[in-house]
Design a protein around this motif. Sequence first.
Motif, PDB file in Angstrom:
ATOM      1  N   MET A   1       0.772  -1.114  -0.071  1.00 27.27           N
ATOM      2  CA  MET A   1       0.067  -0.138   0.033  1.00 27.27           C
ATOM      3  C   MET A   1       0.822   1.281   0.082  1.00 27.27           C
ATOM      4  O   MET A   1       1.717   1.228   0.758  1.00 27.27           O
TER       5      MET A   1
ATOM      6  N   PRO B   1      -0.181   7.778   1.894  1.00 25.53           N
ATOM      7  CA  PRO B   1      -0.709   9.088   1.356  1.00 25.53           C
ATOM      8  C   PRO B   1       0.335  10.220   1.381  1.00 25.53           C
ATOM      9  O   PRO B   1       1.122  10.410   2.016  1.00 25.53           O
TER      10      PRO B   1
ATOM     11  N   GLU C   1      -5.445  13.233   2.198  1.00 21.95           N
ATOM     12  CA  GLU C   1      -5.598  11.946   1.520  1.00 21.95           C
ATOM     13  C   GLU C   1      -5.742  10.974   2.406  1.00 21.95           C
ATOM     14  O   GLU C   1      -5.984   9.687   2.035  1.00 21.95           O
TER      15      GLU C   1
ATOM     16  N   TRP D   1      -8.576   8.676   2.180  1.00 18.99           N
ATOM     17  CA  TRP D   1      -9.173   7.926   0.914  1.00 18.99           C
ATOM     18  C   TRP D   1      -7.790   6.796   0.853  1.00 18.99           C
ATOM     19  O   TRP D   1      -6.728   7.129   0.314  1.00 18.99           O
ATOM     20  N   PRO D   2      -8.183   5.563   1.278  1.00 19.37           N
ATOM     21  CA  PRO D   2      -6.872   4.526   1.231  1.00 19.37           C
ATOM     22  C   PRO D   2      -6.597   3.957  -0.229  1.00 19.37           C
ATOM     23  O   PRO D   2      -7.544   4.151  -0.903  1.00 19.37           O
ATOM     24  N   CYS D   3      -5.587   3.836  -0.407  1.00 20.33           N
ATOM     25  CA  CYS D   3      -4.806   3.464  -1.749  1.00 20.33           C
ATOM     26  C   CYS D   3      -5.332   2.035  -1.988  1.00 20.33           C
ATOM     27  O   CYS D   3      -5.197   1.313  -1.122  1.00 20.33           O
TER      28      CYS D   3
ATOM     29  N   HIS E   1       2.553   3.680  -8.986  1.00 15.91           N
ATOM     30  CA  HIS E   1       2.756   5.063  -8.333  1.00 15.91           C
ATOM     31  C   HIS E   1       3.787   5.487  -9.012  1.00 15.91           C
ATOM     32  O   HIS E   1       4.830   5.101  -9.088  1.00 15.91           O
TER      33      HIS E   1
ATOM     34  N   CYS F   1      -1.848   5.085 -10.342  1.00 12.15           N
ATOM     35  CA  CYS F   1      -2.747   5.103  -9.161  1.00 12.15           C
ATOM     36  C   CYS F   1      -3.466   6.449  -8.902  1.00 12.15           C
ATOM     37  O   CYS F   1      -2.919   7.472  -8.758  1.00 12.15           O
TER      38      CYS F   1
ATOM     39  N   CYS G   1      -4.439   7.669  -5.825  1.00 13.57           N
ATOM     40  CA  CYS G   1      -4.461   7.914  -4.563  1.00 13.57           C
ATOM     41  C   CYS G   1      -3.894   9.098  -4.422  1.00 13.57           C
ATOM     42  O   CYS G   1      -3.967   9.734  -3.469  1.00 13.57           O
ATOM     43  N   ARG G   2      -2.894   9.582  -5.202  1.00 13.18           N
ATOM     44  CA  ARG G   2      -2.375  10.665  -5.148  1.00 13.18           C
ATOM     45  C   ARG G   2      -2.969  11.967  -5.829  1.00 13.18           C
ATOM     46  O   ARG G   2      -3.961  11.804  -6.559  1.00 13.18           O
TER      47      ARG G   2
ATOM     48  N   SER H   1      -2.625  12.280 -10.913  1.00 11.59           N
ATOM     49  CA  SER H   1      -2.279  10.915 -11.603  1.00 11.59           C
ATOM     50  C   SER H   1      -2.263  11.236 -13.238  1.00 11.59           C
ATOM     51  O   SER H   1      -2.526  12.306 -13.831  1.00 11.59           O
TER      52      SER H   1
END
Length: 107
Positions: free
Chosen positions: A1, A4, A9, A12-14, A20, A54, A56-57, A60
């Motif tokens: 994982m 963040p 962030e 909001w889990p990756c 990445h 991803c 999650c950042r 993207s």
Amino acid sequence: MAQPTSPEEEDWPCPGFATHPCDGAARPEVWLGWRSETRKVNSIDRQRVIAYTCACRETSYEFLAAGGMYRFRRRNRSEPEVVAYAGPWHRAKAERLWGLLIVGQAR
């Protein structure tokens, strides 16, 4: 994982299933010349996503193919969302630049 990149962030889990991009070197080798796309491009509706990073950042990237040419889309989840494009290139050059973007040597 992935961890963040900012306190906002943390809620909001990756999901951990996409690449990445590296934060990169202080001086990237290549500048991609990002520009926002405001006009309608003929093949914009028929783009295929070849690869992506991803979400999650905050920022993207997507590697897109359309009409035999390739380009990148950068999405920044700021308010409002900012979308910019780099390219187009032929496939060999686009693949090389994508690799540099992922390892942080292109911006």
